[in-house]
Design a protein around this motif. Structure first.
Motif, PDB file in Angstrom:
ATOM      1  N   TYR A  88     -78.385-103.602 -72.921  1.00  0.00           N
ATOM      2  CA  TYR A  88     -77.974-103.655 -74.215  1.00  0.00           C
ATOM      3  C   TYR A  88     -79.322-104.021 -74.975  1.00  0.00           C
ATOM      4  CZ  TYR A  88     -73.145-104.212 -72.835  1.00  0.00           C
ATOM      5  OH  TYR A  88     -71.935-104.080 -72.201  1.00  0.00           O
ATOM      6  N   ASP A  89     -79.153-103.352 -76.475  1.00  0.00           N
ATOM      7  CA  ASP A  89     -80.159-103.720 -77.171  1.00  0.00           C
ATOM      8  C   ASP A  89     -79.558-104.554 -78.269  1.00  0.00           C
ATOM      9  OD1 ASP A  89     -82.486-102.477 -76.490  1.00  0.00           O
ATOM     10  OD2 ASP A  89     -82.046-100.707 -77.452  1.00  0.00           O
ATOM     11  N   VAL A  90     -80.139-105.771 -78.775  1.00  0.00           N
ATOM     12  CA  VAL A  90     -79.275-106.639 -79.505  1.00  0.00           C
ATOM     13  C   VAL A  90     -80.278-107.101 -80.773  1.00  0.00           C
ATOM     14  CG1 VAL A  90     -78.203-108.871 -79.953  1.00  0.00           C
ATOM     15  CG2 VAL A  90     -78.178-107.787 -77.583  1.00  0.00           C
ATOM     16  N   PHE A  91     -79.828-106.607 -82.047  1.00  0.00           N
ATOM     17  CA  PHE A  91     -80.702-106.799 -83.328  1.00  0.00           C
ATOM     18  C   PHE A  91     -79.772-107.960 -83.853  1.00  0.00           C
ATOM     19  CE2 PHE A  91     -80.663-102.480 -81.884  1.00  0.00           C
ATOM     20  CZ  PHE A  91     -81.877-102.116 -81.917  1.00  0.00           C
ATOM     21  N   VAL A 105     -75.289-105.224 -81.625  1.00  0.00           N
ATOM     22  CA  VAL A 105     -75.154-104.723 -80.171  1.00  0.00           C
ATOM     23  C   VAL A 105     -75.047-103.468 -80.011  1.00  0.00           C
ATOM     24  CG1 VAL A 105     -74.684-105.383 -77.959  1.00  0.00           C
ATOM     25  CG2 VAL A 105     -74.517-107.027 -79.396  1.00  0.00           C
ATOM     26  N   VAL A 106     -76.029-102.873 -79.279  1.00  0.00           N
ATOM     27  CA  VAL A 106     -75.948-101.248 -79.010  1.00  0.00           C
ATOM     28  C   VAL A 106     -76.243-101.169 -77.692  1.00  0.00           C
ATOM     29  CG1 VAL A 106     -77.237 -99.095 -79.403  1.00  0.00           C
ATOM     30  CG2 VAL A 106     -76.997-100.764 -81.189  1.00  0.00           C
ATOM     31  N   GLU A 107     -75.373-100.192 -76.911  1.00  0.00           N
ATOM     32  CA  GLU A 107     -75.590 -99.890 -75.423  1.00  0.00           C
ATOM     33  C   GLU A 107     -76.900 -98.902 -75.186  1.00  0.00           C
ATOM     34  OE1 GLU A 107     -73.156 -99.277 -71.477  1.00  0.00           O
ATOM     35  OE2 GLU A 107     -72.075 -98.855 -73.506  1.00  0.00           O
ATOM     36  N   LYS A 108     -77.666 -99.270 -74.489  1.00  0.00           N
ATOM     37  CA  LYS A 108     -79.116 -98.455 -74.193  1.00  0.00           C
ATOM     38  C   LYS A 108     -78.510 -97.173 -73.575  1.00  0.00           C
ATOM     39  CE  LYS A 108     -82.446-101.887 -73.802  1.00  0.00           C
ATOM     40  NZ  LYS A 108     -83.462-102.446 -73.024  1.00  0.00           N
ATOM     41  N   ASP A 109     -79.062 -96.066 -74.162  1.00  0.00           N
ATOM     42  CA  ASP A 109     -78.782 -94.798 -73.258  1.00  0.00           C
ATOM     43  C   ASP A 109     -79.417 -94.722 -71.773  1.00  0.00           C
ATOM     44  OD1 ASP A 109     -78.258 -92.236 -72.759  1.00  0.00           O
ATOM     45  OD2 ASP A 109     -79.642 -91.138 -74.170  1.00  0.00           O
ATOM     46  N   THR A 110     -78.468 -95.021 -70.820  1.00  0.00           N
ATOM     47  CA  THR A 110     -78.998 -95.232 -69.600  1.00  0.00           C
ATOM     48  C   THR A 110     -79.429 -93.652 -68.863  1.00  0.00           C
ATOM     49  OG1 THR A 110     -76.799 -95.087 -68.691  1.00  0.00           O
ATOM     50  CG2 THR A 110     -78.081 -97.386 -69.029  1.00  0.00           C
ATOM     51  N   GLU A 111     -78.707 -92.736 -69.432  1.00  0.00           N
ATOM     52  CA  GLU A 111     -78.995 -91.166 -68.789  1.00  0.00           C
ATOM     53  C   GLU A 111     -80.499 -90.740 -69.058  1.00  0.00           C
ATOM     54  OE1 GLU A 111     -75.973 -88.452 -70.127  1.00  0.00           O
ATOM     55  OE2 GLU A 111     -74.308 -89.864 -69.386  1.00  0.00           O
TER      56      GLU A 111
END
Length: 114
Positions: A88-91, A105-111
């Motif tokens: 996660y990226d949390v701002f 909260v944004v989920e990182k692009d794991t792909e």
């Protein structure tokens, strides 16, 4: 009656070699689509849980100390908040000590990172 039996045999052969594989492929497709939907729902629920956990920890800090924390690092260090920073990226934007910070909260692009 012989013609009818011949027709039924041809239909049976057609069903065995054409219709059954098509039905099997359709069933597999439906299962794969369903599994993808379950995964998407799990990811959305996980993201919501992370957001709720961060909000509760920040509110807990405010309730105890009388002001919102200046950084999330503070909440992680002193209030036991655990954030999966690889996922996660949390701002965290603070306006004032007595106003609830903006938390995203944004989920990182794991792909793309693999």
């Amino acid at each position: 009656m012989g013609m009818r039996n011949h027709f039924l045999k041809k239909l049976s052969t057609l069903a065995r070699y054409l219709i059954m594989p098509v039905l099997m492929m359709a069933a597999v497709y439906i299962l794969l689509v369903s599994a993808g939907n379950v995964n998407e729902r799990q990811q959305a629920e996980s993201l919501k849980q992370m957001q709720d956990t961060i909000h509760k920890a920040v509110l807990n800090c405010y309730a105890i100390e009388g002001s919102y924390p200046a950084t999330l690092d503070y909440v992680e260090q002193y209030y036991g908040l655990q954030i999966d920073h690889e996922r996660y990226d949390v701002f965290y934007e603070v306006f004032a000590q007595n106003i609830m910070p903006e938390i995203t909260v944004v989920e990182k692009d794991t792909e793309s990172s693999q």
